[in-house]
Design a protein around this motif. Structure first.
Motif, mmCIF file in Angstrom:
data_model
loop_
_atom_site.group_PDB
_atom_site.id
_atom_site.type_symbol
_atom_site.label_atom_id
_atom_site.label_comp_id
_atom_site.label_asym_id
_atom_site.label_seq_id
_atom_site.Cartn_x
_atom_site.Cartn_y
_atom_site.Cartn_z
ATOM 1 N N GLN A 178 22.656 44.278 48.321
ATOM 2 C CA GLN A 178 23.630 43.279 48.749
ATOM 3 C C GLN A 178 24.928 43.930 49.223
ATOM 4 O O GLN A 178 25.531 43.485 50.198
ATOM 5 C CB GLN A 178 23.901 42.298 47.618
ATOM 6 C CG GLN A 178 22.737 41.367 47.343
ATOM 7 C CD GLN A 178 23.059 40.284 46.335
ATOM 8 O OE1 GLN A 178 24.121 40.283 45.721
ATOM 9 N NE2 GLN A 178 22.130 39.370 46.142
ATOM 10 N N GLY A 179 25.346 44.984 48.542
ATOM 11 C CA GLY A 179 26.582 45.656 48.941
ATOM 12 C C GLY A 179 26.479 46.287 50.305
ATOM 13 O O GLY A 179 27.366 46.118 51.152
ATOM 14 N N GLY A 180 25.407 47.030 50.546
ATOM 15 C CA GLY A 180 25.236 47.673 51.843
ATOM 16 C C GLY A 180 25.128 46.667 52.971
ATOM 17 O O GLY A 180 25.744 46.838 54.036
ATOM 18 N N LEU A 235 25.838 47.692 56.881
ATOM 19 C CA LEU A 235 25.170 48.987 56.932
ATOM 20 C C LEU A 235 23.664 48.825 56.759
ATOM 21 O O LEU A 235 23.189 47.858 56.152
ATOM 22 C CB LEU A 235 25.713 49.896 55.825
ATOM 23 C CG LEU A 235 27.222 50.136 55.844
ATOM 24 C CD1 LEU A 235 27.640 50.943 54.616
ATOM 25 C CD2 LEU A 235 27.645 50.840 57.127
ATOM 26 N N ASP A 236 22.903 49.779 57.302
ATOM 27 C CA ASP A 236 21.465 49.801 57.062
ATOM 28 C C ASP A 236 21.211 50.138 55.598
ATOM 29 O O ASP A 236 21.948 50.920 54.988
ATOM 30 C CB ASP A 236 20.789 50.849 57.940
ATOM 31 C CG ASP A 236 20.652 50.394 59.387
ATOM 32 O OD1 ASP A 236 21.117 49.289 59.709
ATOM 33 O OD2 ASP A 236 20.088 51.168 60.189
ATOM 34 N N VAL A 237 20.156 49.567 55.036
ATOM 35 C CA VAL A 237 19.830 49.755 53.623
ATOM 36 C C VAL A 237 18.383 50.192 53.471
ATOM 37 O O VAL A 237 17.492 49.652 54.145
ATOM 38 C CB VAL A 237 20.070 48.461 52.824
ATOM 39 C CG1 VAL A 237 19.579 48.610 51.379
ATOM 40 C CG2 VAL A 237 21.552 48.091 52.832
ATOM 41 N N MET A 238 18.151 51.146 52.577
ATOM 42 C CA MET A 238 16.809 51.534 52.155
ATOM 43 C C MET A 238 16.660 51.126 50.692
ATOM 44 O O MET A 238 17.340 51.661 49.808
ATOM 45 C CB MET A 238 16.590 53.043 52.317
ATOM 46 C CG MET A 238 15.207 53.508 51.865
ATOM 47 S SD MET A 238 15.010 55.302 51.998
ATOM 48 C CE MET A 238 14.951 55.481 53.787
ATOM 49 N N PHE A 239 15.780 50.190 50.426
ATOM 50 C CA PHE A 239 15.557 49.653 49.083
ATOM 51 C C PHE A 239 14.478 50.469 48.382
ATOM 52 O O PHE A 239 13.351 50.596 48.875
ATOM 53 C CB PHE A 239 15.141 48.191 49.192
ATOM 54 C CG PHE A 239 14.766 47.538 47.886
ATOM 55 C CD1 PHE A 239 15.500 47.773 46.734
ATOM 56 C CD2 PHE A 239 13.685 46.673 47.825
ATOM 57 C CE1 PHE A 239 15.154 47.154 45.533
ATOM 58 C CE2 PHE A 239 13.330 46.051 46.638
ATOM 59 C CZ PHE A 239 14.070 46.298 45.489
ATOM 60 N N ILE A 279 21.166 53.806 50.193
ATOM 61 C CA ILE A 279 19.898 53.937 49.478
ATOM 62 C C ILE A 279 20.120 53.512 48.033
ATOM 63 O O ILE A 279 21.059 53.990 47.376
ATOM 64 C CB ILE A 279 19.395 55.393 49.492
ATOM 65 C CG1 ILE A 279 19.264 55.902 50.928
ATOM 66 C CG2 ILE A 279 18.067 55.510 48.744
ATOM 67 C CD1 ILE A 279 18.952 57.391 51.020
ATOM 68 N N GLY A 280 19.255 52.615 47.524
ATOM 69 C CA GLY A 280 19.412 52.222 46.134
ATOM 70 C C GLY A 280 18.332 51.270 45.672
ATOM 71 O O GLY A 280 17.612 50.675 46.489
ATOM 72 N N ASP A 281 18.230 51.116 44.347
ATOM 73 C CA ASP A 281 17.207 50.249 43.763
ATOM 74 C C ASP A 281 17.780 48.956 43.207
ATOM 75 O O ASP A 281 17.021 48.100 42.741
ATOM 76 C CB ASP A 281 16.452 50.988 42.660
ATOM 77 C CG ASP A 281 17.325 51.270 41.441
ATOM 78 O OD1 ASP A 281 18.535 51.531 41.615
ATOM 79 O OD2 ASP A 281 16.795 51.224 40.312
ATOM 80 N N GLY A 282 19.091 48.786 43.247
ATOM 81 C CA GLY A 282 19.716 47.582 42.704
ATOM 82 C C GLY A 282 19.873 46.514 43.773
ATOM 83 O O GLY A 282 20.659 46.683 44.712
ATOM 84 N N VAL A 283 19.148 45.409 43.633
ATOM 85 C CA VAL A 283 19.210 44.383 44.668
ATOM 86 C C VAL A 283 20.572 43.718 44.712
ATOM 87 O O VAL A 283 21.099 43.400 45.782
ATOM 88 C CB VAL A 283 18.080 43.344 44.474
ATOM 89 C CG1 VAL A 283 18.247 42.577 43.173
ATOM 90 C CG2 VAL A 283 18.025 42.377 45.651
ATOM 91 N N GLY A 284 21.199 43.516 43.544
ATOM 92 C CA GLY A 284 22.492 42.859 43.501
ATOM 93 C C GLY A 284 23.663 43.783 43.734
ATOM 94 O O GLY A 284 24.790 43.324 43.885
ATOM 95 N N PRO A 331 16.738 44.447 53.960
ATOM 96 C CA PRO A 331 16.960 45.882 54.147
ATOM 97 C C PRO A 331 16.078 46.398 55.282
ATOM 98 O O PRO A 331 14.963 45.893 55.497
ATOM 99 C CB PRO A 331 16.540 46.476 52.800
ATOM 100 C CG PRO A 331 15.633 45.468 52.190
ATOM 101 C CD PRO A 331 16.139 44.135 52.652
ATOM 102 N N VAL A 332 16.552 47.354 56.027
ATOM 103 C CA VAL A 332 15.781 47.878 57.153
ATOM 104 C C VAL A 332 14.546 48.610 56.657
ATOM 105 O O VAL A 332 13.457 48.491 57.229
ATOM 106 C CB VAL A 332 16.658 48.822 58.010
ATOM 107 C CG1 VAL A 332 15.837 49.428 59.146
ATOM 108 C CG2 VAL A 332 17.854 48.067 58.565
#
Length: 296
Positions: A244-246, A251-255, A235-240, A288-289
């Protein structure tokens, strides 16, 4: 296609653990976000292991103390993993030499003195690290600007040029370029590392989106979960960094759209425009999922 949702509770039952960013998700450097705290507390109550994964250049004990001051209760999280932790491991194992020059603020001093048990165990078998002037150094450790409230990366051009001429590698303890501190946007160590690479210097990164911080997070998670292959949500707000890291880790990502990129999705951070979001992600080839206006 990324699905826009309203709460973590809608999907948390699919995961054994979350790797959750701090700045922009759980707090803004000045105050904690009550809805985010409640969301993580509820996830833990469901059996989800909450790992706070941050690019802060300080060790996890310092971040825990900061969260205490901001009013984030310790029952909202299980573990903390910082870019500082991962960079400390690199420091004590000699990634940029044993004689280093530090660029950073007084608040970052714990980076050199306060080691988590797993890193302290490694450091105990290594020669000491000395802090020296730039002309005596084998490498640089950059934890940030000395005064991020008044300085900009331009203030460091002469120092970075000299370091480049000396051929010094830079250990960047925080890959973030900027961070929102209340209503102000401040420069981070990643901005200096970016400029150093632009001059032809070599920078080493250990926070998001780079693998070392995820490796450390998985090791610490394994000590707290019985799942052999835990399903992890980032989970995070940083696109870069967060996104990108997740994704790079599989891994699944929640933006979190209402964080540092909120202006891209319309005038109301609580109601991001789905069409703008879809176009914005497609332009960056990111998928991101989940997406959520704010962690809640």
């Amino acid at each position: 296609m990324t699905r826009l949702i309203a709460s973590l509770a809608e999907v948390s039952g699919q995961y054994d653990a979350v790797f959750c960013d701090l700045w922009g998700c759980l707090h803004n450097g000045k105050v904690a976000f009550p809805a985010a705290v409640a969301a993580l507390h509820a996830a833990r109550a469901q059996g989800v292991t909450v790992v706070l994964l941050t690019n802060a250049p300080r060790p996890k004990s310092s971040v825990a103390a900061q969260l205490d001051r901001l009013g984030v209760p310790r029952n909202a999280w299980d573990e903390i993993v910082t870019s500082g932790d991962a960079a400390q491991f690199a420091l004590v194992t000699g990634a940029v030499g044993r004689r280093i020059h530090h660029i950073g603020a007084p608040k970052d001093e714990p980076f050199f003195t306060d080691f988590a048990a797993d890193i302290a165990a490694v450091a105990a078998g290594q020669p000491p690290v000395q802090r020296v002037t730039l002309d005596e150094a084998e490498g640089i450790v950059c934890t940030g600007l000395r005064d991020d409230l008044t300085e900009t990366p331009a203030d460091y051009r002469a120092t970075l040029m000299m370091a480049k001429q000396l051929g010094l590698p830079m250990l960047c303890a925080n890959p973030d370029i900027v961070v929102d501190f209340g209503d102000r946007r401040l420069w981070c160590a990643g901005a200096l590392a970016r400029d150093y690479e632009g001059m032809g210097g070599r920078a080493l990164y250990f926070g998001k989106p780079h693998p070392p911080i995820y490796d450390l997070a998985r090791r610490r998670l394994s000590a707290r979960t019985k799942a052999e292959a835990p399903a992890i949500l980032c989970i995070g707000d940083g696109v870069g960094t967060d996104v990108q890291g997740g994704l790079a880790e599989g891994l699944d990502v929640m933006f979190v759209t209402g964080g540092i990129e909120s202006a891209a999705f319309g005038p109301d951070a609580q109601r991001p425009d789905p069409a703008r979001l879809e176009t914005w992600l497609a332009e960056r080839a990111l998928s991101p999922v989940w997406a959520i206006p704010h962690l809640a």
